[in-house]
Design a protein around this motif. Structure first.
Motif, mmCIF file in Angstrom:
data_model
loop_
_atom_site.group_PDB
_atom_site.id
_atom_site.type_symbol
_atom_site.label_atom_id
_atom_site.label_comp_id
_atom_site.label_asym_id
_atom_site.label_seq_id
_atom_site.Cartn_x
_atom_site.Cartn_y
_atom_site.Cartn_z
ATOM 1 N N SER A 60 -4.352 37.596 -12.275
ATOM 2 C CA SER A 60 -4.744 36.192 -12.323
ATOM 3 C C SER A 60 -5.239 35.870 -13.730
ATOM 4 C CB SER A 60 -5.837 35.914 -11.290
ATOM 5 O OG SER A 60 -5.969 34.542 -11.065
ATOM 6 N N SER A 75 1.409 37.888 2.043
ATOM 7 C CA SER A 75 0.709 38.742 1.088
ATOM 8 C C SER A 75 -0.532 39.341 1.745
ATOM 9 C CB SER A 75 0.299 37.940 -0.155
ATOM 10 O OG SER A 75 1.443 37.520 -0.872
ATOM 11 N N THR A 102 -1.040 45.706 -2.116
ATOM 12 C CA THR A 102 -1.063 44.409 -2.778
ATOM 13 C C THR A 102 -1.811 44.490 -4.097
ATOM 14 O OG1 THR A 102 -1.023 43.263 -0.641
ATOM 15 C CG2 THR A 102 -1.737 41.987 -2.554
ATOM 16 N N HIS A 148 -0.643 33.178 -12.272
ATOM 17 C CA HIS A 148 -1.132 34.055 -11.206
ATOM 18 C C HIS A 148 0.087 34.670 -10.533
ATOM 19 C CE1 HIS A 148 -3.793 35.425 -7.895
ATOM 20 N NE2 HIS A 148 -2.689 35.273 -7.172
ATOM 21 N N SER A 171 3.026 41.953 -2.644
ATOM 22 C CA SER A 171 2.716 42.888 -1.561
ATOM 23 C C SER A 171 3.976 43.666 -1.220
ATOM 24 C CB SER A 171 2.209 42.145 -0.320
ATOM 25 O OG SER A 171 0.949 41.562 -0.565
ATOM 26 N N ALA A 188 -2.630 41.936 -7.762
ATOM 27 C CA ALA A 188 -2.557 40.581 -8.301
ATOM 28 C C ALA A 188 -3.008 40.570 -9.751
ATOM 29 C CB ALA A 188 -3.415 39.629 -7.471
ATOM 30 N N GLU A 206 1.009 37.640 -7.610
ATOM 31 C CA GLU A 206 0.510 38.543 -6.570
ATOM 32 C C GLU A 206 1.688 39.053 -5.766
ATOM 33 O OE1 GLU A 206 -2.145 37.974 -2.540
ATOM 34 O OE2 GLU A 206 -2.744 36.898 -4.338
ATOM 35 N N GLN A 227 -7.838 32.798 -5.242
ATOM 36 C CA GLN A 227 -7.592 33.034 -6.661
ATOM 37 C C GLN A 227 -6.414 32.217 -7.166
ATOM 38 O OE1 GLN A 227 -7.261 37.392 -7.123
ATOM 39 N NE2 GLN A 227 -8.877 37.225 -8.654
#
Length: 486
Positions: free
Chosen positions: A357, A346, A353, A364, A368, A355, A366, A191
Motif C-alpha cells: 500500500s 482476498s 495474502t 495499492h 491472495s 499487500a 493486494e 487499506q
C-alpha cells in the motif's frame, strides 16, 4: 409454434431472445420481447461512460437481433400476468398469450426515504435530483451537468465513483457522500479504501465518509417547484449542491411477479434453471433470486439465459452453475483518472495474502494465492499489474506459490506469465462477459467481419463491460487479410 414472451428488453432480456433463437435449430419457437423503455436495447454497463462523455447515448446500443421469428416492442409495459390463462395484459389494454413467460424486468434505482427527497408519498423528485439506472437518467444527468455549479453523489460504491469522476471530468466540483467507513467497502478493505480516497481527493473529488445523508435540502421557486440546494449529513453538515445523483443501489423489480402470485424474496425466487414455482414462468437477471444469490453482474444473467435456452430448446436440464465461475466476479471501475480492479476473494482462511500500500503514489496491490493459483486481488493505481493479475485469475495461470514474489515481480515491471491474445489457443476466452473464444473471433473474421462492431454483431464480444475491446482490435489486426477493406 411455441410462444415465448420475454418481459424486459435490457441486456439480459435481449440476450434471452438471442440465445433462444440461436439454439432453436428446429424452428419451433416464436419469441416476443416487450421493453418498457422507448428505445432499442442498450448496454447499461456503459451509462456512467455516457455521463463522463466517453460515449454518446447513441453509441451504446446492443447489436440488433433481426429474425423472422422475433418481435420486439419498445415502450410497452405489462400491467398484469394471468397464469391460469397464460397471458399478459399490457398497459394499453392488449392481451398477449404465451406458452412460456420469461421475466427479465431487471431492477430499479433505490431512492432512499429521506426528508425533502420526495414531495409526499410517491411525489416527484426535486429539480436537480437524478437516479442513474436508465439511458433517460444518463441523458438527464448530462443535461443537468451543463448548468450545475456543484454536484453531490449519494453512494460511494462502484457506480457512485464512476459518476463522480465522470462529472469531475466535465469540470464540476463533486462530493461523494457515503455512510460506510470506506469507499467501495463491499469490494475492498480499509487499506485499499484509504488509497482510493486519497486518489479521488487528488483528482478534485471530495468525500464524506461514515456520515449518511439525513435530509435533502431544497428551495421552492416562484413557480412552486422545489429544487435541490444541498444534502444535510447525519452530523449536521450541509454539503451544497444543485445537482444530486443518487447511486444508492438497486431494488429488484418484482411487482409483476408478486402481482401474479409468484414467490418473491429480495427477487423472484427461482431454481438453478431460472424456473419459478410455475413451470411455465421463468425469471432471469437482476429481478431473479437464484439459489446461489444474485450478484448484480450481467455475466450471471447471461449464464442464466444460456441455460434457459438449452432447457427450452432441448428439453434437457443443463448442469447447475458453479457458485462462482472463474472470472465472472472481476470488477473494473470505469473511473476517469484512477484505475481500480478487484477480483475473487482476498484474505480467505486457506489463502496466503500480501499487500503493498503506497498512498502517496496512489497505489495499492493486494493478492491472495492458494497453492499456485490466484484466488483474489485488489489493484489500485497500477493498470499494467491489474491486467496481468486479471489474466492470471481468469485463465488460472500457474503462479509462484509465494504471493510476495508474485507481487514484487509484478511491481518491478516484470509481467506475470501472460500469453498475448494473438498467441492464445483458439479455445482461449477473449471476452469474459460473453464467453467468446479466440476461435469464435477468428471465425467471425473469416466470415467477413472487419471491425469491432461487426465482430460484436457476430459473437457479442465487447458488448459487456468493454474491457476486451483492445484484445479484439489486436486480433482483428492479426487476423484480417492484408487486402481486406480498411
Amino acid at each position: 409454434m411455441t410462444r415465448v414472451l420475454v418481459v424486459g428488453a435490457g441486456m439480459v432480456g435481449a440476450r434471452v431472445a438471442d440465445d433462444l433463437l440461436a439454439a432453436d435449430s428446429a424452428g419451433r419457437l416464436d419469441v416476443t420481447v416487450l421493453g418498457a423503455e422507448a428505445t432499442t436495447p442498450y448496454n447499461r454497463v456503459l451509462l456512467s461512460d455516457v455521463v463522463a462523455g466517453r460515449y454518446a447515448a447513441s453509441e451504446i446500443g446492443l447489436p440488433p437481433l433481426p429474425h423472422d421469428r422475433l418481435a420486439v416492442h419498445e415502450g410497452v409495459t405489462v400491467a398484469s400476468v394471468d397464469r391460469a390463462d397464460r397471458s399478459v395484459t399490457t398497459s394499453d389494454g392488449r392481451r398477449l398469450r404465451y406458452d412460456f413467460l420469461v421475466l427479465a424486468t431487471g431492477a430499479r434505482a433505490r431512492v432512499p426515504d429521506l426528508p425533502g427527497l420526495r414531495g409526499g408519498e410517491g411525489g416527484a423528485l426535486p429539480a436537480g435530483v437524478h437516479p442513474l439506472r436508465t439511458l433517460g437518467d444518463a441523458t438527464a444527468v448530462v443535461a443537468a451537468s451543463r448548468t450545475a455549479r456543484r454536484a453531490v453523489v449519494l453512494g460511494g460504491g462502484v457506480l457512485g465513483l464512476e459518476v463522480a469522476t465522470g462529472l469531475r471530468r466535465r469540470g464540476l466540483p463533486v462530493v461523494v457522500v457515503h455512510p460506510g467507513a470506506g469507499l467501495m467497502d463491499r469490494q475492498i478493505g480499509s487499506q485499499a479504501a484509504d488509497v482510493l480516497a486519497r486518489s479521488l481527493h487528488d483528482l478534485g473529488v471530495g468525500h464524506r465518509l461514515g456520515r449518511g445523508a439525513s435530509e435533502v435540502v431544497t428551495t421552492t421557486g416562484a413557480d412552486g417547484r422545489r429544487a435541490v440546494e444541498g444534502v444535510r449529513l447525519s452530523d449536521g453538515e450541509v454539503v451544497p449542491a444543485d445537482l444530486l445523483v443518487v447511486t444508492a443501489g438497486t431494488v429488484p423489480d418484482t411487482d409483476l411477479a408478486r402481482g401474479a402470485g409468484l414467490a418473491v424474496g429480495r427477487g423472484v425466487l427461482v431454481d438453478e434453471h431460472s424456473r419459478t414455482a410455475d413451470p411455465r414462468v421463468f425469471a432471469v437477471g437482476d429481478c431473479a433470486e437464484p439459489p446461489e444469490g444474485g450478484t448484480g453482474l450481467v455475466a450471471q444473467g447471461w449464464a442464466q439465459s444460456a441455460r434457459l435456452a438449452e432447457l427450452l430448446t432441448s428439453g434437457t436440464r443443463p448442469p447447475a452453475p458453479a457458485p462462482t465461475p472463474a472470472g465472472d466476479d472481476v470488477v473494473r471501475v470505469k473511473a476517469h483518472g484512477v484505475d481500480v480492479v478487484t477480483m475473487g476473494v482476498s484474505g480467505g482462511a486457506d489463502a496466503r495474502t500480501v499487500a503493498l500500500s503506497d498512498p502517496a503514489a496512489g497505489r495499492h496491490v493486494e493478492v491472495s494465492v492458494v497453492g499456485d493459483r490466484l484466488v483474489g486481488a485488489t489493484c489500485i493505481g497500477s493498470p499494467d499489474v491489474a491486467a496481468d493479475l486479471v489474466v492470471a485469475y481468469t485463465r488460472r495461470t500457474p503462479l509462484p506459490t509465494d504471493p510476495a514474489r508474485l507481487l514484487l515481480t509484478a511491481l518491478a515491471g516484470e509481467p506475470v506469465a501472460r500469453v498475448p491474445v494473438t498467441e492464445m489457443p483458439d479455445e482461449g476466452v477473449v471476452c469474459r462477459c460473453s464467453s467468446v473464444t479466440k476461435g469464435a473471433i477468428r471465425a467471425a473474421v473469416a466470415d467477413g467481419a472487419h471491425d469491432v462492431a461487426e465482430v460484436a454483431a457476430r459473437t457479442r464480444a465487447s458488448t459487456g463491460c468493454g474491457s476486451c475491446r483492445a484484445d479484439v482490435c489486436a486480433l482483428l489486426a492479426a487476423l484480417t487479410p492484408a487486402d481486406a477493406p480498411a
